[in-house]
Design a protein around this motif. Structure first.
Motif, PDB file in Angstrom:
ATOM      1  N   ASN A 137       0.839  -1.189   0.000  1.00  0.00           N
ATOM      2  CA  ASN A 137       0.000   0.000   0.000  1.00  0.00           C
ATOM      3  C   ASN A 137       0.877   1.243   0.000  1.00  0.00           C
ATOM      4  OD1 ASN A 137       0.972   0.232   2.601  1.00  0.00           O
ATOM      5  ND2 ASN A 137      -0.936  -0.463   3.585  1.00  0.00           N
ATOM      6  N   ALA A 138       0.250   2.403   0.170  1.00  0.00           N
ATOM      7  CA  ALA A 138       0.990   3.660   0.098  1.00  0.00           C
ATOM      8  C   ALA A 138       2.050   3.768   1.174  1.00  0.00           C
ATOM      9  CB  ALA A 138       0.010   4.831   0.182  1.00  0.00           C
ATOM     10  N   ALA A 139       1.843   3.067   2.305  1.00  0.00           N
ATOM     11  CA  ALA A 139       2.813   3.117   3.404  1.00  0.00           C
ATOM     12  C   ALA A 139       3.937   2.109   3.223  1.00  0.00           C
ATOM     13  CB  ALA A 139       2.096   2.880   4.731  1.00  0.00           C
ATOM     14  N   GLY A 140       3.885   1.345   2.146  1.00  0.00           N
ATOM     15  CA  GLY A 140       4.918   0.351   1.897  1.00  0.00           C
ATOM     16  C   GLY A 140       4.707  -0.963   2.611  1.00  0.00           C
ATOM     17  N   VAL A 141       3.503  -1.175   3.153  1.00  0.00           N
ATOM     18  CA  VAL A 141       3.192  -2.410   3.866  1.00  0.00           C
ATOM     19  C   VAL A 141       2.616  -3.432   2.892  1.00  0.00           C
ATOM     20  CG1 VAL A 141       1.810  -3.443   5.702  1.00  0.00           C
ATOM     21  CG2 VAL A 141       2.749  -1.133   5.984  1.00  0.00           C
ATOM     22  N   PRO A 142       3.133  -4.673   2.873  1.00  0.00           N
ATOM     23  CA  PRO A 142       2.576  -5.692   1.974  1.00  0.00           C
ATOM     24  C   PRO A 142       1.118  -5.993   2.319  1.00  0.00           C
ATOM     25  CG  PRO A 142       4.727  -6.363   2.779  1.00  0.00           C
ATOM     26  CD  PRO A 142       4.322  -5.161   3.591  1.00  0.00           C
ATOM     27  N   VAL A 143       0.235  -5.882   1.314  1.00  0.00           N
ATOM     28  CA  VAL A 143      -1.184  -6.157   1.527  1.00  0.00           C
ATOM     29  C   VAL A 143      -1.710  -7.223   0.561  1.00  0.00           C
ATOM     30  CG1 VAL A 143      -1.704  -3.881   2.473  1.00  0.00           C
ATOM     31  CG2 VAL A 143      -1.824  -4.259  -0.014  1.00  0.00           C
ATOM     32  N   GLY A 144      -0.925  -7.580  -0.432  1.00  0.00           N
ATOM     33  CA  GLY A 144      -1.390  -8.558  -1.403  1.00  0.00           C
ATOM     34  C   GLY A 144      -0.246  -9.125  -2.205  1.00  0.00           C
ATOM     35  N   GLU A 145      -0.581 -10.054  -3.059  1.00  0.00           N
ATOM     36  CA  GLU A 145       0.405 -10.657  -3.966  1.00  0.00           C
ATOM     37  C   GLU A 145      -0.048 -10.468  -5.398  1.00  0.00           C
ATOM     38  OE1 GLU A 145       3.006 -14.184  -2.242  1.00  0.00           O
ATOM     39  OE2 GLU A 145       0.894 -14.701  -2.422  1.00  0.00           O
ATOM     40  N   ALA A 146       0.885  -9.962  -6.192  1.00  0.00           N
ATOM     41  CA  ALA A 146       0.672  -9.901  -7.631  1.00  0.00           C
ATOM     42  C   ALA A 146       1.483 -11.040  -8.249  1.00  0.00           C
ATOM     43  CB  ALA A 146       1.120  -8.551  -8.170  1.00  0.00           C
ATOM     44  N   PHE A 147       1.381 -11.194  -9.562  1.00  0.00           N
ATOM     45  CA  PHE A 147       2.081 -12.309 -10.207  1.00  0.00           C
ATOM     46  C   PHE A 147       2.742 -11.843 -11.492  1.00  0.00           C
ATOM     47  CE2 PHE A 147      -1.028 -14.169  -7.463  1.00  0.00           C
ATOM     48  CZ  PHE A 147      -0.363 -15.246  -6.904  1.00  0.00           C
ATOM     49  N   TYR A 148       4.027 -12.124 -11.580  1.00  0.00           N
ATOM     50  CA  TYR A 148       4.762 -11.892 -12.822  1.00  0.00           C
ATOM     51  C   TYR A 148       4.606 -13.122 -13.717  1.00  0.00           C
ATOM     52  CZ  TYR A 148       7.501  -7.958 -10.928  1.00  0.00           C
ATOM     53  OH  TYR A 148       7.917  -6.768 -10.398  1.00  0.00           O
ATOM     54  N   ASP A 149       4.379 -12.881 -14.989  1.00  0.00           N
ATOM     55  CA  ASP A 149       4.468 -13.968 -15.963  1.00  0.00           C
ATOM     56  C   ASP A 149       5.918 -14.020 -16.418  1.00  0.00           C
ATOM     57  OD1 ASP A 149       4.330 -15.783 -17.992  1.00  0.00           O
ATOM     58  OD2 ASP A 149       2.640 -14.868 -19.032  1.00  0.00           O
ATOM     59  N   VAL A 150       6.639 -15.058 -15.985  1.00  0.00           N
ATOM     60  CA  VAL A 150       8.078 -15.114 -16.241  1.00  0.00           C
ATOM     61  C   VAL A 150       8.433 -15.888 -17.507  1.00  0.00           C
ATOM     62  CG1 VAL A 150       8.815 -14.747 -13.865  1.00  0.00           C
ATOM     63  CG2 VAL A 150       8.270 -17.053 -14.627  1.00  0.00           C
TER      64      VAL A 150
END
Length: 546
Positions: free
Chosen positions: A250-263
């Protein structure tokens, strides 16, 4: 009237005689002389002039039969596990055309390989993956029989320029003394390239080559996705991608979720290869270097972490581009003082993010994310060029190195043997492995396991490993261009440190460790562990070149 009739007939007869005499005096048109094929001695034996041109051509080829026996730890799986024997019939056609010009020789070379292969080892998953073969689809033949149709070579050489499909200029000892190339070391026998070679005299030359990167790509590590549960290496699935997680903050730099890279790597930049070479009567030496781009796709599909209700406004790191690289040095020494035809190759290579250039995955993992020494063996060796750190989104490159020695000895002019030995190691960054395990634990993926659990130490995923491949052959050539031979190989894969659960002997899934720190099943059964696994292979060949 009779007089007039007699005069007319006499005149006609006279004209006929005169016309016949004049026709006899006309020149007779002769048939064009036949132009027979002429021998061209400028480029060696077998060349002839193409009729009506100044181009010399040589047509040659090969017929081959191979059979192989390989060790197997299983009696069956979805592919060819459990098969102990394999067979191959191969036909080859070479066409070499050369024309002398004011700029030197203009050459065009084309080679076609056609093969039918089945069973253990002689069947090649690599050929399927690089579009040089197609597998059978029958019940008992599914992925166990294979037809290979390959334009192995198709290049033009002119005034130092090489353009087309040819062997990579990076390679030096390209398994020259082996029946089937299995020692550790680079050997991309066919790639698309554009190169220029400058010769400086006294045996020195230098080459700059721009080469197709597709044939040097080893999959980046992908570990599950939110849409495909535990979907490791979905790169082979249609449209499914090859995903790896990255934390969104989030804006504070706290992890709130996971995204995924297509590698799945896109082809955006060619590989660049530079070579310095020296050739002399005693042998040759070569120094090679290469640069190879690694890339990923954008992050998408942000999934909330446990306990997080909304990921609104969350962002993930943008993917980075990294550059793998490799260097290689090799020397070939002719040894006629031992026996005519004897020679020795010595070669070493080191790379970062360039496993195909060091050849560490040559034995069983070319163009694959992982592999093992035999079907159903104790554990898989992982070969990824890089791992994406889920906290930073940056790629951490793997490192690998290999050394190989190969000696060819003629016992007599008709009998010869080759002795091959190779060793290599590969290492992955510890931070990316640990961070990836922590991240995937949060979304329920158990591929690597929880890094806080003692069981994590027994996972084989992304472990630092070493390999040893060695062998010897005996070949009989009773007449010129006929080889009848047999070759034996030994291969071992091992961990650089620690142990893993023996997948071949385990009778259940490991869920934890006991008081002694050993992995156990839910019923408390202690599972066997190993630090290395090995295999043996024997092959034979009958080959006629012409």
């Amino acid at each position: 009237m009779k007089l007039v009739k007699s005069l007319l007939l006499g005149s006609a007869a006279g004209l006929t005689v005169v016309a016949g005499a004049q026709a006899a005096d006309l020149p007779v048109k002769k048939a064009a002389p036949v132009e027979y094929v002429r021998v061209c001695s400028a480029y060696g034996a077998g060349f002839f002039f193409i009729p009506g041109t100044d181009t010399c051509m040589r047509v040659s080829g090969r017929a081959r039969f191979e059979a192989g026996y390989t060790q197997s730890y299983t009696r069956g799986n979805a592919n060819n596990g459990g098969d102990l024997m394999g067979y191959q019939g191969l036909g080859r056609l070479n066409i070499d055309a050369r024309t002398q010009t004011a700029y030197g020789t203009l050459r065009a070379f084309v080679r076609f390989d056609l093969a039918s292969r089945t069973g253990a080892y002689l069947y090649s998953g690599t050929l399927n993956r690089i579009a040089n073969a197609f597998p059978a689809q029958g019940i008992d033949t599914f992925n166990r029989a294979q037809q290979a149709v390959n334009v192995d070579k198709a290049f033009i050489q002119f005034a130092g320029l090489t353009a087309g499909r040819a062997a990579s200029f990076y390679d030096f000892y390209a398994h020259d003394f082996e029946m089937i190339g299995t020692s550790l070391g680079s050997d991309v026998f066919s790639t698309n390239l554009l190169a220029y070679t400058a010769t400086f005299g006294q045996g020195f030359s230098a080459t700059i080559s721009v080469e197709d990167p597709i044939f040097r790509k080893t999959p980046l590590f992908g570990n599950g996705s939110a849409t495909v549960a535990n979907a490791q290496y979905q790169v082979f699935g249609a449209g499914s991608g090859n995903f790896t997680p990255v934390f969104a903050t989030n804006a504070a730099g706290v992890p709130v979720g996971e995204a995924f890279y297509d590698v799945v790597q896109r082809s955006r930049m060619p590989d660049f290869v530079g070579v310095l070479r020296y050739d002399a009567a005693w042998g040759s030496a070569q120094l090679s270097a290469a640069v190879h781009e690694l890339n990923t796709g954008n992050a998408n599909l942000i999934v909330p972490l446990p306990g997080i209700v909304s990921t609104a406004g969350a962002t993930a790191p943008r993917p980075t581009t990294e550059y793998g690289w490799a260097v290689q040095g090799g020397v070939k020494i002719n040894l006629p003082f031992i026996a005519a035809g004897d020679s020795l190759y010595l070669q070493g290579s080191y790379g970062e993010g360039a496993t195909m250039y060091t050849g560490y995955n040559r034995y069983n993992g070319a163009y694959a994310p992982s592999g093992n020494v035999a079907a159903g063996s104790s554990f898989n060796n992982f070969y990824s060029d890089a791992v994406v750190d889920p906290f930073t989104g940056k790629m951490e490159l793997s490192t690998s190195w290999t050394v190989v020695g190969a000696y060819l000895h003629y016992w007599t002019p008709q009998w010869r043997s080759a002795f091959i030995g190779s060793y290599g190691e590969q290492s992955f960054g510890k931070s990316s492995r640990n961070n990836l395990a922590a991240a995937t634990t949060l979304i329920g993926s158990a591929l690597i396991g929880n890094p806080a659990s003692p069981l994590f130490a027994y996972s084989n995923v992304l472990r630092d490993t070493n390999q040893l491949v060695a062998g010897a052959s005996l070949i009989w050539s009773p007449v010129k261009d006929l080889d009848i031979g047999v070759e034996g190989l030994y291969a071992r894969q091992g961990l650089k440190n620690g142990r893993v659960v023996d997948a071949n002997k385990a009778t259940g899934a490991a869920v934890g460790v006991n008081a002694a720190g050993l992995p156990v099943t839910a019923a408390g059964l202690v599972l066997p562990t190993v630090s290395s696994t090995d295999s043996f292979q024997v092959r034979m060949r009958v080959q006629r070149d012409f």
